[in-house]
Design an enzyme around this catalytic site. Structure first.
Site, mmCIF file in Angstrom:
data_model
loop_
_atom_site.group_PDB
_atom_site.id
_atom_site.type_symbol
_atom_site.label_atom_id
_atom_site.label_comp_id
_atom_site.label_asym_id
_atom_site.label_seq_id
_atom_site.Cartn_x
_atom_site.Cartn_y
_atom_site.Cartn_z
ATOM 1 N N HIS A 1 2.696 -1.468 -10.732
ATOM 2 C CA HIS A 1 1.755 -0.396 -11.050
ATOM 3 C C HIS A 1 2.566 0.753 -11.632
ATOM 4 O O HIS A 1 3.629 1.088 -11.113
ATOM 5 C CB HIS A 1 1.046 0.037 -9.756
ATOM 6 N N LEU B 1 1.256 4.384 -3.564
ATOM 7 C CA LEU B 1 0.463 4.372 -4.793
ATOM 8 C C LEU B 1 -0.142 5.723 -5.152
ATOM 9 O O LEU B 1 -0.601 6.467 -4.290
ATOM 10 C CB LEU B 1 -0.678 3.358 -4.662
ATOM 11 N N ARG C 1 -1.926 -1.783 -17.268
ATOM 12 C CA ARG C 1 -0.841 -1.379 -16.365
ATOM 13 C C ARG C 1 0.524 -1.861 -16.828
ATOM 14 O O ARG C 1 1.521 -1.157 -16.675
ATOM 15 C CB ARG C 1 -1.107 -1.923 -14.966
ATOM 16 N N ARG D 1 -3.442 -8.065 -14.261
ATOM 17 C CA ARG D 1 -4.766 -7.721 -13.719
ATOM 18 C C ARG D 1 -5.193 -6.334 -14.167
ATOM 19 O O ARG D 1 -4.390 -5.393 -14.150
ATOM 20 C CB ARG D 1 -4.719 -7.753 -12.183
ATOM 21 N N PHE E 1 -11.279 3.152 -16.370
ATOM 22 C CA PHE E 1 -10.018 2.618 -15.852
ATOM 23 C C PHE E 1 -9.306 1.889 -16.984
ATOM 24 O O PHE E 1 -9.951 1.450 -17.945
ATOM 25 C CB PHE E 1 -10.287 1.633 -14.701
ATOM 26 N N GLU F 1 -4.801 4.804 -10.132
ATOM 27 C CA GLU F 1 -5.097 4.859 -11.569
ATOM 28 C C GLU F 1 -6.304 5.767 -11.830
ATOM 29 O O GLU F 1 -6.532 6.210 -12.949
ATOM 30 C CB GLU F 1 -5.383 3.432 -12.052
ATOM 31 N N HIS G 1 3.147 -3.911 -6.975
ATOM 32 C CA HIS G 1 1.796 -3.628 -6.493
ATOM 33 C C HIS G 1 0.956 -4.860 -6.192
ATOM 34 O O HIS G 1 0.209 -4.890 -5.215
ATOM 35 C CB HIS G 1 1.102 -2.793 -7.576
ATOM 36 N N GLN H 1 2.643 -7.695 -10.731
ATOM 37 C CA GLN H 1 2.268 -6.429 -11.378
ATOM 38 C C GLN H 1 3.017 -5.233 -10.794
ATOM 39 O O GLN H 1 2.991 -5.030 -9.579
ATOM 40 C CB GLN H 1 0.766 -6.208 -11.208
HETATM 41 C C1 LIG Z 1 -2.686 1.367 -2.431
HETATM 42 C C2 LIG Z 1 -3.518 0.317 -3.108
HETATM 43 C C3 LIG Z 1 -4.637 0.689 -3.830
HETATM 44 C C4 LIG Z 1 -5.409 -0.277 -4.472
HETATM 45 N N1 LIG Z 1 -6.537 0.107 -5.169
HETATM 46 C C5 LIG Z 1 -7.325 -0.840 -5.737
HETATM 47 C C6 LIG Z 1 -8.541 -0.473 -6.404
HETATM 48 O O1 LIG Z 1 -8.926 0.686 -6.456
HETATM 49 N N2 LIG Z 1 -9.275 -1.449 -6.966
HETATM 50 C C7 LIG Z 1 -8.918 -2.768 -6.922
HETATM 51 O O2 LIG Z 1 -9.636 -3.607 -7.454
HETATM 52 N N3 LIG Z 1 -7.777 -3.136 -6.277
HETATM 53 C C8 LIG Z 1 -6.985 -2.212 -5.680
HETATM 54 N N4 LIG Z 1 -5.838 -2.599 -5.025
HETATM 55 C C9 LIG Z 1 -5.577 -4.022 -4.834
HETATM 56 C C10 LIG Z 1 -6.459 -4.558 -3.724
HETATM 57 O O3 LIG Z 1 -6.631 -3.588 -2.721
HETATM 58 C C11 LIG Z 1 -5.884 -5.812 -3.070
HETATM 59 O O4 LIG Z 1 -5.511 -6.725 -4.059
HETATM 60 C C12 LIG Z 1 -6.950 -6.440 -2.193
HETATM 61 O O5 LIG Z 1 -7.403 -5.530 -1.237
HETATM 62 C C13 LIG Z 1 -6.452 -7.696 -1.500
HETATM 63 O O6 LIG Z 1 -7.459 -8.120 -0.631
HETATM 64 P P1 LIG Z 1 -7.351 -9.459 0.188
HETATM 65 O O7 LIG Z 1 -8.620 -9.615 0.939
HETATM 66 O O8 LIG Z 1 -6.944 -10.555 -0.747
HETATM 67 O O9 LIG Z 1 -6.142 -9.178 1.167
HETATM 68 P P2 LIG Z 1 -5.945 -7.999 2.281
HETATM 69 O O10 LIG Z 1 -6.984 -6.968 2.207
HETATM 70 O O11 LIG Z 1 -4.556 -7.540 2.231
HETATM 71 O O12 LIG Z 1 -6.056 -8.772 3.602
HETATM 72 C C14 LIG Z 1 -5.041 -9.654 4.004
HETATM 73 C C15 LIG Z 1 -5.327 -10.054 5.407
HETATM 74 O O13 LIG Z 1 -4.519 -11.166 5.736
HETATM 75 C C16 LIG Z 1 -3.955 -10.972 7.021
HETATM 76 N N5 LIG Z 1 -2.762 -11.805 7.116
HETATM 77 C C17 LIG Z 1 -1.709 -11.871 6.262
HETATM 78 N N6 LIG Z 1 -0.842 -12.798 6.684
HETATM 79 C C18 LIG Z 1 -1.352 -13.336 7.821
HETATM 80 C C19 LIG Z 1 -0.914 -14.331 8.719
HETATM 81 N N7 LIG Z 1 0.225 -14.990 8.555
HETATM 82 N N8 LIG Z 1 -1.688 -14.604 9.806
HETATM 83 C C20 LIG Z 1 -2.851 -13.953 10.014
HETATM 84 N N9 LIG Z 1 -3.314 -13.007 9.177
HETATM 85 C C21 LIG Z 1 -2.569 -12.713 8.099
HETATM 86 C C22 LIG Z 1 -3.725 -9.490 7.101
HETATM 87 O O14 LIG Z 1 -3.575 -9.068 8.425
HETATM 88 C C23 LIG Z 1 -5.010 -8.991 6.455
HETATM 89 O O15 LIG Z 1 -6.050 -8.981 7.400
HETATM 90 C C24 LIG Z 1 -5.049 -1.634 -4.392
HETATM 91 C C25 LIG Z 1 -3.920 -2.005 -3.669
HETATM 92 C C26 LIG Z 1 -3.156 -1.039 -3.045
HETATM 93 C C27 LIG Z 1 -1.925 -1.464 -2.305
#
Ligand SMILES: Cc1cc2nc3c(=O)[nH]c(=O)nc-3n(C[C@H](O)[C@H](O)[C@H](O)COP(=O)(O)OP(=O)(O)OC[C@H]3O[C@@H](n4cnc5c(N)ncnc54)[C@H](O)[C@@H]3O)c2cc1C
Length: 572
Positions: free
Chosen positions: A237, A251, A285, A385, A122, A254, A350, A235
């Site tokens: 992407h 998306l 990125r 990142r 990556f 990568e 992203h 960021q």
């Molecule tokens: C398409 C895509 C592909 C990606 N691929 C990768 C990868 O391969 N490798 C990598 O390292 N990263 C990747 N990323 C980045 C990574 O997926 C995210 O940064 C990461 O999943 C964020 O996780 P989190 O637990 O912080 O938040 P999330 O998984 O987004 O969870 C957020 C949670 O908060 C809740 N929430 C938000 N606001 C409120 C509120 N006001 N009240 C109650 N609940 C709320 C939502 O409902 C959800 O349950 C990718 C991102 C995308 C968009």
């Protein structure tokens, strides 16, 4: 406390059920805490489920020379040394154990021939480091964490949006929320709260982020008195879909480049030779996104304003096995068979490196009882990142946040919540119903996305950022008059009217921080200050609420100890 509200009591309340929230919940439960998890959507549907490419962890299964030191160095270099070094160290040290633990809990990763977890290349990672499940890694991660959490007995409140954190004096006391379906209000009492709400991408027009990414957690924490940090680092992407218009921004992982995909402009040139001849498509990125943007701006873009990304030189069976989602995504959404021809791609908003300022070891924010981890927190990634470092971030710091939040809850007595705070939160939420003739939240959201896309995007200038701030002020005034129709039942316009307040807060924070950082570093590119500035390299931008306005101040980046400096100086 007012008893007219549905009320639930927990030691630890976790807002968000993505990788961060679930990993924190598992740890909180293991400590014997009563844990509740609230999420806006259905359990299992958080943003993490969309993650594709993999989890970065120096397991050294494929490249034996890899170790935590190299991962630490790559992360710091990728972040242009603005990272919190202690977070980067903990992350690199602990990520392999967190991945092994996932495997023990049932995650089925792709395998090497000798049966170990397979790792892929990556951008910005010296070695093959991303543990993956084809291009559906996030799905497997969420499935595993969810199974584990549910079996341990987490209480989950789904389709429930938190709109305000409640306090007892200076400390956290709970949260106010509403059920999205019925619009009824609910109060959570808790000694500790973990913010695990992810990012802010929906404030931009072209984004890979889902509807949930409206910066709620950062806005909630800011309103409760916590500090935000490094909000200028957003960021873009390099590879999102650009055509057809309805799918713009989705998306393109990568992993396509990790598996050998090449980038070319409309003249067939592999243009990365001009921007990073050493790492080419596997550059970081920020560099690849700026390269594509520059090619387009200088007239060498594709028909729809992007670049060509091609993996069709690999055997079709291999592409379908390693990138099944990409294969279906392009076939179904763009009528393109990626085993036969190139994809058209361009930058998409992203991820945010900035967020809530926390202590490395405990994920504790500056408000007692408040913790934050994952994309909602700042520090680990610095100015940019590396791909794969988010999923490992969620596991490492989700666990640490859950642990520290449970320990904090044990130490503290039950907080008191005065009814006035709750009534205030209710009034704020209902205000758009009481206004007649105001604007629709959809129009305000549309205009905010335009402002952020055009004035606070990949390339920034003082003039644009000042204009963005003026526009945000106007949008804030319009939002204060916005009105919604209908009832509280199943009312998406009403939900958006709340999300807009959060998006305005985080957009203003990004823009203000971007304006004061007069240099280009990582994901923050100033056309009027195109170089790195050594003095800015030693400062983080911090934002707190002062009265009704945002106060910015600079905080020195913590000094890196000598043993880690030595690791950073080594050449690899
Ligand atoms: C398409 C895509 C592909 C990606 N691929 C990768 C990868 O391969 N490798 C990598 O390292 N990263 C990747 N990323 C980045 C990574 O997926 C995210 O940064 C990461 O999943 C964020 O996780 P989190 O637990 O912080 O938040 P999330 O998984 O987004 O969870 C957020 C949670 O908060 C809740 N929430 C938000 N606001 C409120 C509120 N006001 N009240 C109650 N609940 C709320 C939502 O409902 C959800 O349950 C990718 C991102 C995308 C968009």
């Amino acid at each position: 406390m007012n008893t007219k509200y549905e009320t639930h009591e927990h030691d630890v309340l976790i807002i968000g059920a993505g990788g961060t929230g679930l990993r924190a919940a598992i740890e909180g439960l293991a400590q014997g805490a009563r844990v509740g998890v609230v999420c806006k959507s259905l359990l299992g549907k958080a943003h993490t489920v969309m993650a594709e490419g993999g989890i970065a962890a120096a397991m050294s299964n494929v490249d034996k020379a890899d170790d935590w030191r190299t991962h630490f160095r790559d992360t710091m270099r990728g972040g242009k040394f603005l990272n919190n070094w202690r977070m980067a160290q903990l992350h690199a040290l602990e990520a392999p154990d967190r991945v092994r633990e996932l495997e023990q809990w049932g995650a089925l990763f792709d395998r090497t021939e000798s049966g170990e977890i397979l790792q892929r290349a990556f951008g910005g990672h010296t070695f093959k480091r991303l543990c993956h499940v084809g291009d559906r890694t996030g799905l497997e991660m969420i499935r595993t964490l969810q199974d584990r959490g549910v079996h341990q007995g987490i209480d989950v409140y789904m389709e429930c949006t938190v709109t305000r954190l409640l306090k007892d004096g200076d400390r956290i006391a709970g949260a106010f929320a509403y059920w999205r379906e019925q619009g009824r209000f609910v109060v959570f009492k808790a000694n500790s709260i973990v913010i695990a709400t992810g990012g802010i991408g929906r404030a931009w027009k072209i984004t890979s982020n889902s509807w949930e990414y409206t910066g709620d957690g950062m806005a909630l924490a800011y309103d409760a008195g916590a500090e935000l940090m490094d909000m200028e680092f957003v960021q873009f992407h390099p590879t999102g879909m650009v055509w057809p218009p309805g799918v713009q921004g989705i998306l393109v992982t990568e992993a396509v480049r990790g598996e050998g995909g090449t980038l070319r402009n409309k003249n067939g040139e592999r243009f990365m030779e001009r921007y990073d001849p050493k790492r080419m498509e596997l550059s970081t990125r920020d560099v690849v996104a700026r390269a594509i943007y520059t090619e387009v701006r200088e007239g060498r873009g594709t028909e729809h304003g992007g670049a060509f990304l091609d993996i069709s030189h690999k055997p079709a069976e291999y592409v379908k096995r390693k990138l099944p989602s990409m294969y279906h995504q392009f076939l179904e959404l763009a009528d393109v068979d990626i085993t036969k021809g190139p994809m058209e791609v361009g930058p998409t908003c992203h991820y945010i490196m900035g967020g809530i300022r926390v202590v490395a070891e405990t994920a504790q924010a500056s408000v007692p009882g408040l913790f934050a981890a994952g994309e909602a927190a700042a520090g680990l990634h610095g100015a940019n990142r590396l791909g794969g470092n988010s999923l490992s971030d969620l596991l490492v710091f989700g666990r640490r946040a859950g642990l520290a939040a449970a320990q904090h809850a044990k130490k503290t007595g039950t907080p008191a919540i005065d009814g006035a705070q709750i009534e205030q939160a209710e009034r704020e939420l209902l205000a758009p119903f009481d206004r007649a003739g105001g604007e629709s939240p959809y129009q305000i959201h549309h205009d905010l996305q335009d402002v952020m896309q055009t004035l606070a995007g990949i390339f920034r200038t003082e003039q644009d950022l000042r204009r963005a701030l003026t526009e945000i002020e106007k949008l804030k005034a319009r939002a204060a008059r916005m009105c919604v129709e209908g009832s509280r039942l199943f009312n998406p316009g009403w939900h958006l009217s709340r999300d807009i307040q959060c998006m305005l807060t985080v957009s203003e924070a990004c823009t203000r921080a971007a304006l004061v950082r007069r240099e280009s570093r990582g994901a923050h590119s100033r056309l009027d200050y195109p170089k790195l500035d050594e003095a800015w390299g030693r400062k983080n931008n911090v934002i707190v609420q002062k009265g009704d306005s945002m106060e910015l101040f600079e905080k020195p980046v913590p000094e890196i100890p000598d043993d880690l400096k030595q690791i950073l100086a080594e050449d690899q």
